[in-house]
Design a protein around this motif. Structure first.
Motif, PDB file in Angstrom:
ATOM      1  N   ASP A 238       0.994  -1.135  -0.135  1.00 25.49           N
ATOM      2  CA  ASP A 238       0.042   0.083   0.023  1.00 25.49           C
ATOM      3  C   ASP A 238       0.915   1.328  -0.017  1.00 25.49           C
ATOM      4  O   ASP A 238       1.732   1.330   0.901  1.00 25.49           O
ATOM      5  N   LYS A 240       0.355   4.024   0.946  1.00 26.62           N
ATOM      6  CA  LYS A 240       0.016   4.947   2.476  1.00 26.62           C
ATOM      7  C   LYS A 240       1.078   4.102   3.419  1.00 26.62           C
ATOM      8  O   LYS A 240       0.870   4.603   4.556  1.00 26.62           O
ATOM      9  N   ASN A 241       1.422   2.878   3.307  1.00 28.81           N
ATOM     10  CA  ASN A 241       2.112   1.984   4.132  1.00 28.81           C
ATOM     11  C   ASN A 241       3.577   1.892   3.711  1.00 28.81           C
ATOM     12  O   ASN A 241       3.711   0.604   3.328  1.00 28.81           O
ATOM     13  N   LYS A 243       6.280   1.463   5.298  1.00 31.18           N
ATOM     14  CA  LYS A 243       6.999   0.527   6.227  1.00 31.18           C
ATOM     15  C   LYS A 243       6.576  -1.087   5.636  1.00 31.18           C
ATOM     16  O   LYS A 243       7.864  -1.654   5.741  1.00 31.18           O
ATOM     17  N   LYS A 244       5.405  -1.353   5.380  1.00 32.84           N
ATOM     18  CA  LYS A 244       4.995  -2.647   4.907  1.00 32.84           C
ATOM     19  C   LYS A 244       6.210  -2.938   3.936  1.00 32.84           C
ATOM     20  O   LYS A 244       6.705  -4.036   3.489  1.00 32.84           O
TER      21      LYS A 244
END
Length: 337
Positions: A238, A240-241, A243-244
């Protein structure tokens, strides 16, 4: 407990997905330079197939799954080559990824690990012996002699990284159409949908006892789990993520090795090409098999030479869509045994 090393290519495929996410391209290049191992695979190879003229823009990547762990500091070039020891690793999974010249479709062809083939300089043996006897260079020679297809790049991964990926994704979803028992591991897989941990996914793709097609069904399970992981990656990465995406990319790059000519730029180009490709245009299947047999005490897979010649000719000429249209029964379906 020893685990089957399954997936050649998830590394490449994952790079495809992450590279397509806004804001991670810069990190992809940086991490590839620092962490992906490289080995000079093609230097000194002679009598190699030529790329067919009309297929000059196509790309063929040999994907290997090995039983050795990477880890520690990354090594490159001759240092990485020197760290490989004959007999210590095997490529228990071998796939050939073909991308069409127009990048509108891709095929992933599994070559069963027990396929009885000629290993250059070593006589006849199972195809997975090539990596054990001579590393990625001999694997390339073996596949090129078998298929007549010129290999452009090589990538290989060890099993540990994909156990981590499965867990980070929150599990790998599989559907089991009928309850089956693995007598070798005393594990029963019940009919229905399951969300498997990374370790469970590896156990699932190890099974051959209790499956109707034995090792050939295990190959289909490998393809099926790879497709499931790719689906999970698409859902999990994503913008928006970040870090993942960072964590997933970190796992892949710690467990991925490529040929020294496979630059970060090449990987990013591949990422863009595959990211634009609908998942329905990525087809999995197994090289045509004539049957099973014995060579001494060894159980082997006998490839169908006549049908194989037609397949490899289609790949050389970048005419895979036509070949698949004539052989739809070979395509791995949405469920497997």
């Amino acid at each position: 407990m020893k685990k089957t090393r399954i997936w050649l290519g998830v590394g490449i495929a994952f790079v495809v997905l992450v590279g397509a996410v806004t804001g991670t391209g810069w990190y992809l290049a940086h991490r590839l330079d620092r962490q992906v191992r490289t080995v000079d695979v093609f230097a000194g190879l002679e009598e190699r197939p030529e790329a067919a003229g009309e297929a000059a823009g196509a790309l063929n990547i040999l994907l290997l799954g090995t039983d050795g762990r990477t880890g520690g500091k990354a090594t490159t070039g001759s240092e990485a080559t020197a760290s490989w020891t004959p007999g210590e690793q095997r490529a228990d999974t071998m796939m050939l990824l073909h991308l069409s010249a127009d990048r509108r479709s891709a095929s992933v062809v599994s070559i069963p690990r027990d396929s009885w083939v000629r290993i250059p300089g070593h006589g006849k043996a199972k195809v997975n012996a090539a990596f054990s006897q001579g590393g990625p260079k001999l694997s390339v020679q073996t596949v090129e002699k078998l298929t007549g297809v010129r290999i452009d790049h090589v990538a290989w991964v060890d099993w540990a990284g994909f156990e981590e990926i499965g867990d980070l994704l929150g599990g790998v979803e599989v559907y089991i159409p009928e309850t089956v028992h693995d007598s070798a591991r005393h594990r029963t897989w019940t009919k229905g949908t399951h969300l498997l941990s990374g370790e469970e996914a590896l156990l699932y793709v190890r099974q051959r006892y209790g499956l109707p097609g034995g090792d050939l069904d295990r190959v289909k399970r490998q393809q099926y789990v790879l497709r499931s992981i790719l689906r999970g990656l698409r859902q999990s990465v994503d913008p928006k993520n970040p870090k993942k995406a960072y964590d997933l990319l970190d796992i892949i790059t710690r467990h991925l090795t490529v040929d020294s000519g496979f630059s970060g730029g090449d990987l990013r180009s591949l990422a863009l090409d595959l990211a634009r490709m609908p998942s329905s245009d990525l087809t999995f299947f197994t090289a045509p098999v004539a049957g099973l047999g014995k060579e001494g005490a060894q159980s082997v897979v006998r490839l169908d030479k006549r049908e194989g010649r037609r397949l490899w000719a289609a790949m050389r000429e970048d005419d895979m869509d036509a070949w698949l249209a004539e052989n739809p029964e070979l395509v791995t379906g949405g469920t497997v045994s």
